[in-house]
Design an enzyme around this catalytic site. Structure first.
Site, PDB file in Angstrom:
ATOM      1  N   LYS A  51       0.520  17.098  26.113  1.00 26.93           N
ATOM      2  CA  LYS A  51       0.704  17.119  27.579  1.00 26.93           C
ATOM      3  C   LYS A  51       1.063  15.752  28.152  1.00 26.93           C
ATOM      4  O   LYS A  51       1.962  15.645  28.966  1.00 26.93           O
ATOM      5  CB  LYS A  51      -0.604  17.541  28.265  1.00 26.93           C
ATOM      6  CG  LYS A  51      -0.925  18.991  28.157  1.00 26.93           C
ATOM      7  CD  LYS A  51      -2.124  19.316  29.021  1.00 26.93           C
ATOM      8  CE  LYS A  51      -3.412  18.681  28.561  1.00 26.93           C
ATOM      9  NZ  LYS A  51      -3.994  19.227  27.351  1.00 26.93           N
ATOM     10  N   THR A  52       0.323  14.740  27.714  1.00 28.38           N
ATOM     11  CA  THR A  52       0.560  13.420  28.310  1.00 28.38           C
ATOM     12  C   THR A  52       1.976  12.944  27.994  1.00 28.38           C
ATOM     13  O   THR A  52       2.717  12.515  28.877  1.00 28.38           O
ATOM     14  CB  THR A  52      -0.480  12.404  27.778  1.00 28.38           C
ATOM     15  OG1 THR A  52      -1.781  12.903  28.107  1.00 28.38           O
ATOM     16  CG2 THR A  52      -0.298  11.050  28.401  1.00 28.38           C
ATOM     17  N   GLU A  92       0.182  16.505  34.721  1.00 31.35           N
ATOM     18  CA  GLU A  92      -0.409  17.022  33.494  1.00 31.35           C
ATOM     19  C   GLU A  92      -1.621  17.858  33.901  1.00 31.35           C
ATOM     20  O   GLU A  92      -2.516  17.357  34.580  1.00 31.35           O
ATOM     21  CB  GLU A  92      -0.842  15.814  32.652  1.00 31.35           C
ATOM     22  CG  GLU A  92      -1.690  16.174  31.483  1.00 31.35           C
ATOM     23  CD  GLU A  92      -2.110  14.936  30.673  1.00 31.35           C
ATOM     24  OE1 GLU A  92      -1.554  13.836  30.873  1.00 31.35           O
ATOM     25  OE2 GLU A  92      -3.010  15.094  29.849  1.00 31.35           O
TER      26      GLU A  92
END
Ligand code: EPU
Length: 764
Positions: free
Chosen positions: A127-128, A172
């Site tokens: 995600k990051t 995110e």
């Protein structure tokens, strides 16, 4: 959205208010604080720790309190709190009592996002990186997106940014506590869905339920990874899905992937249409997938492919995501945040593809609940690592669960058939274990979401020095990190040498002396380690073992024998016999080498080293060589002061021509004496100097201490001045036993025993 949500969105994005954040130093909370400051609020925050982030935010106007006091949030109209905050937090309690408005971090984020066209990146892994990549590509594409990502991203400047000019907000989402269900974004990007966070969810079905709810609340497109079966199953049916990935039927498809060292090149197709070639400067196939998700998103938002490809090439990802800590032709050290078996597998695959010889891994399990729930998966996750060192669990905010430890994962990995796995419960020693395994060509990977990366940083710093030392000793010399000194002492006791160095000639030794002086590194010389007791914490600095090459040479010239400091005394006794030189037979009985014999003026059979020495060659503290004749040297019983500050290179001994039978018989006499009066077990020779009153061995014997022991350290039953290691003794045990003997000698006989054995190093 409920009226309350709309209210909160208006409050946060259109008004100027007083807001307090509890736990503001956390990576997620600091992002919210940053956004609120940019939105013009008066922001205060409290945390027990300060951080680089809180320092930066203070410069932007954050009022920071390094403690949680209700009074500091008195004026706040809204309190935002992190999920790590305990219920009894004073600010939380007082806000509750006074009926103040309070929201969780994710609620605040969802409300801020709702003021823009939200793009939420969700999934268990990546995600990051992906949200950062998306924000970067949209920014390069001129869309002025705002963003919020869970880590510092150098290329984005900060972890969160509010840009009044743009329409989009990339964030995110955090599925770990179900809060993604609070969002009503325009688009979502679903990377993958699988079992995770089982401290919060009962099973996969519970996780999927939250994702289904999020899809229902998304007004625009659902971008999802076609290579992930769960994501595909859940997203496909929405009717608004756009798929991406490596699968042939993905809407946005990557092919002809060329995974290079730290980059990947690949072709991108939309349906049958070739969009072009992309180069991603972030390693790993999983990141090619993430990039394809970003390509799909940006293309659908109207960014031209050429622009996307160009910005992807520039993208550099977050810290702790395959972050190179050290890179040389011999070694590569990489740190990664991976802590779920799937992430570990993907990162190891990337590590393997880099093409170094071996991959050594240090892993710190993260959270007791995850360790327990995914133990089987962890057992299978390390197949691609040549060696694995596991440390104990990093609990995060969890309390320990009985029987759940790093050992559990070690057992699973071993049960799965891996033969190179070991456990190091002491986190601070992990770098030692891995460092000592290092061979040229290795890649070392630290894995975990806790603080294992600090161990890799220590290793990297020491490796810088080790490589310089290697340059000094050259190809035929040897340098090892954290070498256990128990392997290099006859007593088989002792912690590690920070830098173990084996030079093979005088020039290298001289350069080592100069280097250590320049770098202010302590330098310790060790020979055969036969008269040495190293404490369990080992020796900090450079431990030099001059051996092999010139140091082992023995040359005979008429009646003189010149030997390097690494030559064994026993070899000198035999060389003398071969040259029919007598007087050196006693050397046969001393287990050390020339260096130690000089340093200690060692002796046996009533003789001592310096009776036979003609000349000594040594290097001074500046590395310069000197030759001194015997009459220029000050020597005492078991003590040669010159070598306290200087370093012996070689010595010349004088023998006297003698009949072969006489030499043989004296050698035999020495062997017999040793065989009948000294133990064969592992020892450091005599522990104490013989006091004037009586031989130490006799004294210990008379005190009735033979066979007495502390742990595995025991006074030999053969000779009272020998302490033997019964297997696995520690230096601490040895020292306790020595102390006990000294006390007894003093109390019962009034004799102060002095150790002959050199005691060095640090306690563990
Ligand atoms: N003795 C006892 N009980 C014992 C040990 C010795 O009564 O448990 C008696 C012996 O019977 C003898 C006297 O003590 O009458 C001296 O013993 P030993 O002949 O074994 O000599 P040492 O003084 O104990 C020295 C060196 C040894 C060397 C031997 C043999 C020292 C501190 N020790 O031992 O050197 O091997 O002579 O020549 O000078 C060393 O320095 O590490 C070492 C082992």
């Amino acid at each position: 959205m409920t009226t309350a949500d709309v209210d909160l969105a208006k409050f946060l994005t259109q008004e100027r208010r007083n807001v307090h954040l509890i736990g503001v130093a956390g990576s997620g909370m600091s992002g919210i604080a940053g956004l609120l400051l940019q939105l013009g609020h008066n922001v205060s925050g409290s945390d027990k720790l300060d951080s680089l982030e809180t320092n930066r935010l203070q410069r932007l106007g954050l009022k920071f309190y390094q403690q949680h006091r209700a009074a500091d949030a008195r004026d706040a109209e809204l309190v935002i709190y992190s999920s790590a905050i305990k219920k009894d937090n004073p600010i939380l309690k007082s806000a509750q009592e006074s009926g103040k408005r309070m929201v969780r971090r994710a609620e605040a984020l969802a409300a801020i996002m709702s003021a823009k066209r939200g793009i939420l990146v969700v999934g268990m892994h990546g995600k990051t990186t992906t949200s950062a990549m998306a924000a970067h590509v949209l920014r390069e594409g001129g869309l002025h997106p705002s963003h919020y990502v869970g880590a510092e991203i150098p290329i984005l400047g900060t972890n969160a940014h509010w840009d009044a000019r743009g329409e989009f907000f990339v964030a995110e989402g955090d599925e770990s506590d179900g809060t993604i269900a609070l969002f009503h974004p325009e688009h979502i990007l679903v990377l993958n869905i699988e079992e995770e966070h089982l401290d919060f969810y009962t099973d996969l079905a519970a996780i999927e339920k939250v994702f289904v709810q999020l899809i229902g609340q998304t007004s625009g497109k659902i971008f999802y990874c076609a290579d992930d079966s769960n994501a595909t199953r859940i997203c496909r049916s929405s009717g608004r899905g756009i798929s991406y990935g490596l699968s042939v039927n993905a809407d946005y498809r990557g092919s002809d992937i060329d995974l290079r060292n730290f980059a990947s090149a690949f072709c991108v197709y939309r349906g049958k249409e070739e969009l072009g070639k992309a180069i991603l400067n972030v390693p790993g196939e999983h990141n090619v997938r993430n990039a394809l998700g970003v390509i799909a998103l940006a293309t659908e938002l109207g960014v031209r492919f050429e622009k996307i490809a160009k910005s992807l090439t520039k993208f550099q990802h977050a810290r702790r995501r395959f972050e190179i800590k050290y890179d040389s032709p011999r070694f590569l050290l990489v740190d990664d945040y991976g802590h779920h078996p799937t992430e570990i597998n993907a990162t190891l695959k990337t590590a393997k593809s880099v093409g170094r010889k071996r991959v050594l891994t240090m892993f710190q399990p993260h959270r007791y609940s995850r360790t327990k729930a995914l133990r089987k998966e962890f057992g299978r996750a390390f197949d691609q690592a040549d060696r694995v060192v596991i440390t104990d669990v990093y609990g995060s905010n969890e309390s320990p669960i009985p029987d759940v430890s790093g050992q559990m994962i070690v057992d699973e990995i071993a049960a799965h058939g891996h033969r190179g796995v070991s456990y190091q419960p002491r986190l601070g020693w992990v770098h030692r274990d891995v460092g000592n395994m290092l061979e040229s060509g290795d890649l070392v990977l630290s894995l975990g979401a806790g603080n294992i990366h600090e161990q890799l940083s220590i290793l990297a710093a020491d490796l810088v020095i080790a490589e310089k030392l290697k340059e000094i000793v050259g190809e035929d010399g040897d340098v090892r990190l954290y070498e256990p000194l128990s392997k290099h002492t006859t007593l088989r006791v002792g912690g590690p040498a920070q830098f173990w160095v084996e030079p093979r000639n005088e020039a290298a030794l001289s350069e080592l002396i100069r280097f250590c002086r320049r770098e202010k590194l302590p330098l310790f010389i060790i020979g055969r380690g036969s008269n040495l007791l190293v404490r369990d914490g080992g020796i900090r600095g450079v431990v030099v073992h001059p051996s092999g090459g010139d140091f082992d040479k023995i040359d005979i010239d008429e009646n003189e024998i010149t030997a390097g400091v690494g030559a064994k005394l026993k070899e000198i006794a035999y060389a003398a016999r071969a040259a029919d030189l007598g007087g050196l037979e006693w050397m046969e009985g001393i287990p050390g080498a020339v260096g130690g014999a000089l340093r200690m003026n060692a002796g046996a059979m009533g003789a001592q080293t310096f009776e036979k020495v003609v000349r000594v060659r040594y290097l001074d503290g500046d590395g310069n060589a000197h030759d001194k004749n015997r009459d220029e040297l000050e020597v005492h019983y078991r003590h040669f002061p010159l070598l306290e500050e200087n370093f012996a290179v070689s010595a010349t001994f004088r023998g006297s021509p003698a009949p072969r039978e006489q030499i043989e018989s004296r050698l035999h006499e020495s062997q017999e004496k040793r065989r009948t009066t000294q133990p064969i077990a592992k020892s450091a020779g005599c522990i104490f100097k013989n006091p004037d009153e009586c031989p130490a061995g006799k004294l210990v014997d008379e005190l009735g201490l033979k066979n007495s022991s502390v742990g595995k350290a025991r006074v030999s039953e053969v000779h009272g001045n020998f302490i033997v290691n019964d297997g696995g003794a520690t230096a601490t045990e040895m020292l306790q036993l020595i102390d006990r003997i000294k006390q007894a000698a003093k109390n019962k006989r009034g004799i102060e025993l002095e150790t002959e054995v050199q005691i060095v190093g640090e306690s563990a």
